[in-house]
Design a protein around this motif. Sequence first.
Motif, mmCIF file in Angstrom:
data_model
loop_
_atom_site.group_PDB
_atom_site.id
_atom_site.type_symbol
_atom_site.label_atom_id
_atom_site.label_comp_id
_atom_site.label_asym_id
_atom_site.label_seq_id
_atom_site.Cartn_x
_atom_site.Cartn_y
_atom_site.Cartn_z
ATOM 1 N N HIS A 175 0.718 -1.127 -0.043
ATOM 2 C CA HIS A 175 -0.034 -0.171 0.002
ATOM 3 C C HIS A 175 0.888 1.429 0.043
ATOM 4 O O HIS A 175 0.757 1.974 -0.857
ATOM 5 C CB HIS A 175 -0.940 0.159 1.067
ATOM 6 C CG HIS A 175 -1.588 1.392 1.394
ATOM 7 N ND1 HIS A 175 -2.674 1.661 0.698
ATOM 8 C CD2 HIS A 175 -1.357 2.272 2.169
ATOM 9 C CE1 HIS A 175 -3.349 2.592 0.973
ATOM 10 N NE2 HIS A 175 -2.497 3.061 1.859
ATOM 11 N N ASP A 176 1.846 1.068 1.006
ATOM 12 C CA ASP A 176 2.543 2.557 1.132
ATOM 13 C C ASP A 176 3.280 2.901 -0.082
ATOM 14 O O ASP A 176 4.101 4.173 -0.269
ATOM 15 C CB ASP A 176 3.588 2.431 2.303
ATOM 16 C CG ASP A 176 2.683 2.257 3.545
ATOM 17 O OD1 ASP A 176 1.513 3.032 3.529
ATOM 18 O OD2 ASP A 176 3.158 2.093 4.628
ATOM 19 N N PHE A 177 3.797 1.849 -0.871
ATOM 20 C CA PHE A 177 4.942 2.256 -1.999
ATOM 21 C C PHE A 177 4.157 1.977 -3.234
ATOM 22 O O PHE A 177 4.842 1.924 -4.393
ATOM 23 C CB PHE A 177 6.006 0.990 -1.908
ATOM 24 C CG PHE A 177 6.967 1.103 -0.565
ATOM 25 C CD1 PHE A 177 7.963 2.282 -0.902
ATOM 26 C CD2 PHE A 177 6.719 0.538 0.450
ATOM 27 C CE1 PHE A 177 8.976 2.356 0.378
ATOM 28 C CE2 PHE A 177 7.566 0.721 1.388
ATOM 29 C CZ PHE A 177 8.549 1.766 1.291
ATOM 30 N N GLY A 178 2.746 2.247 -3.056
ATOM 31 C CA GLY A 178 2.043 2.134 -4.427
ATOM 32 C C GLY A 178 1.127 3.469 -4.683
ATOM 33 O O GLY A 178 1.227 4.375 -3.735
ATOM 34 N N PRO A 179 0.360 3.911 -5.656
ATOM 35 C CA PRO A 179 -0.358 4.733 -6.160
ATOM 36 C C PRO A 179 -1.384 5.158 -4.928
ATOM 37 O O PRO A 179 -1.924 6.508 -4.891
ATOM 38 C CB PRO A 179 -1.007 4.629 -7.325
ATOM 39 C CG PRO A 179 -0.953 3.250 -7.510
ATOM 40 C CD PRO A 179 0.193 2.667 -6.566
ATOM 41 N N ARG A 180 -1.808 4.355 -4.258
ATOM 42 C CA ARG A 180 -2.863 4.270 -3.217
ATOM 43 C C ARG A 180 -2.373 4.848 -1.947
ATOM 44 O O ARG A 180 -2.978 4.780 -0.782
ATOM 45 C CB ARG A 180 -3.820 3.056 -3.084
ATOM 46 C CG ARG A 180 -4.534 2.922 -4.214
ATOM 47 C CD ARG A 180 -5.169 1.529 -4.369
ATOM 48 N NE ARG A 180 -5.916 1.194 -5.377
ATOM 49 C CZ ARG A 180 -7.158 1.369 -5.656
ATOM 50 N NH1 ARG A 180 -7.995 2.016 -4.528
ATOM 51 N NH2 ARG A 180 -7.825 1.108 -6.731
ATOM 52 N N ALA A 181 -1.119 5.288 -1.715
ATOM 53 C CA ALA A 181 -0.595 5.383 -0.547
ATOM 54 C C ALA A 181 -1.212 6.586 0.226
ATOM 55 O O ALA A 181 -1.180 6.211 1.805
ATOM 56 C CB ALA A 181 1.004 5.699 -0.773
ATOM 57 N N PRO B 1 -6.825 5.232 2.589
ATOM 58 C CA PRO B 1 -6.885 4.495 3.823
ATOM 59 C C PRO B 1 -6.541 3.195 3.400
ATOM 60 O O PRO B 1 -6.495 2.554 2.451
ATOM 61 C CB PRO B 1 -8.322 4.455 4.091
ATOM 62 C CG PRO B 1 -9.166 5.590 3.515
ATOM 63 C CD PRO B 1 -8.145 5.867 2.154
ATOM 64 N N PHE B 2 -5.696 2.573 4.376
ATOM 65 C CA PHE B 2 -5.205 1.260 4.736
ATOM 66 C C PHE B 2 -6.120 0.546 5.814
ATOM 67 O O PHE B 2 -5.912 1.072 6.850
ATOM 68 C CB PHE B 2 -3.786 1.233 4.924
ATOM 69 C CG PHE B 2 -3.376 -0.375 5.042
ATOM 70 C CD1 PHE B 2 -2.815 -1.215 4.008
ATOM 71 C CD2 PHE B 2 -3.230 -0.924 6.340
ATOM 72 C CE1 PHE B 2 -2.552 -2.568 4.191
ATOM 73 C CE2 PHE B 2 -2.773 -2.105 6.485
ATOM 74 C CZ PHE B 2 -2.523 -3.062 5.183
#
Length: 444
Positions: free
Chosen positions: A186-192, A195-196
Motif C-alpha cells: 500500500h505505502d509504496f503504491g499509488p494508493r499510499a 486508507p489502509f
Amino acid sequence: MLNSVIVVDDEASIRTAVEQWLSLSGFEVQLFSRAEDCLAQLPKNFPGVILSDVRMPGISGLELLAQVQRLDPDLPIILLTGHGDVPMAVEAMRDGAYDFLEKPFSPDTLLSSLRRALDKRRLVLENRRLHQQADSRAKLDATLLGMSRALQTLRRQVLDLAALPVNVLIRGETGSGKELIARCLHDFGPRAGKPFVALNCAAIPEQLFEAELFGHESGAFTGAQGKRIGKLEYAHGGTLFLDEIESMPLAQQVKLLRVLQEQKLERLGSNQSIKVDLRVIAAAKPDLLEEARAGRFREDLAYRLTVAELRLPPLRERREDIPQLYEHFAQAAAERLGRSVAPLSGAQLSRLLSHDWPGNVRELANAAERQVLGLGEPEAEVLEAGQSLAAQQEAFEAQCLRAALTRHKGEIKAVLNELQLPRRTLNEKMQRHGLTREMFLKDP
C-alpha cells in the motif's frame, strides 16, 4: 502519453487549426479557451507540453507560465505571440518558457518545437521515475530488513507489485510479517495517501461478519443503533487487507466476490448501491486453491484474490537475517523501555541461529524484548535440537562475513586482513552466501 499537448488559446480558429495539425501528426490534443480551466485540470507530472497564447482574457499566457512554473518548473511551455509581443516572449524564455512561436507560424515549425520539448519532457520524467525508484528501494530496505537472497527477492517483488492495480495474496506462516508486507504494498503504491484498512477474518464472530464488512443502516437488525460504515466502504480509494482470509464464512465470500466484480456494495438494511474503488490484499496460511478443492473456500473468489501471489519465507529458511533482525528489535525495545543493549556473545548468537523459530519474526521480536528486560538469555527457554552442525556452521559463517563487510563498508582488503582469508576463498564464500561488495558500500 508522451505525445500529449495542451493548447490554450481564446481564438477558436487557432485552436481548431492547431488541433487538426497535431492530430494528423499523431499527438493527443486537449483544448482550452481559458488558462484558468487549464490550471484547474492540469494533472501532476503531465506527460506532455503546454502550447499557450500570450494575450488572453483573464489569466494571460505569461501568468499561466508563472503558475505552472510553481507547480512543475520542468514542464515545457511554448508561447504563441503576435509580432509586437516578441520582446516580451524573449523575456519569458529567460523566466522559464521553453520556446515561442510568432504568429502566423507553419505546421513544420510548430511540430519541430513540440518534438524537441517532448524529448526534454521525456528525459525529465524518466529521471524522476529513476529517483523515485531509488528512494523507494532505500525506504523498503529500511522496512523489510534482511540481506538473504529470499528477502532481496521479496523486496523486488513488493516494489513491482506495489505499482500495479492488482489484488495480491500473501502466503506465510504465523508471525512471518504478512501485514507488514501488505502495508508496504500500500505505502509504496499509488494508493499510499488513501486508507489502509486491516481486518482479521478469524477474529470476527460469523454473525457479525457481514455488518463489519458491509456496514449497516440504523435499525437494520436488533442492536443496530445508528448508521455504520463497513470496512469495504471505509477502504474506498485505498487498500483493504483481509488477514486469515481462509477463515471467512462461505456466505460472506459470495458477497465479497460480488463487490469485487461489480465495484459496488449495499449496507445492511439499505437498497442503495454505493460505488467502491479499492485494492484487496489477502493473507492466508494454506493454499486457497487447495482449500477450494476441499470445499472450504470458493474457487472463483480464490482466483479473484490470487491475481498475484507473494510467499513469505519462514525465518528458519533465512537464518542469515536473524542477527540483523534481532539487533533491530533489541534496539527498538531498549529505546522504548529506556534500557541499554549488550552486544551478543558468540554463544548467544549460536543459540539464535540454531533455533527453528516456529513463531517466526514475531517470536524473534519477543525474544529480543525479553533479553532487554533481563528475563533470560535469548531463546534459552525454547532452544531446540535438530539443526545440523553443518547448517549451524553455514549460518554462523554468513553472519561473520556480513558483520566484517558491514564494519569495513565493503572494503574487501580490510575484510581479508580481519578474517585472514585468501581473496579467492572470500570470493567463493561471499558468492555461496549471496553477498556482494555493493551491498555494504557506504554510498551505494
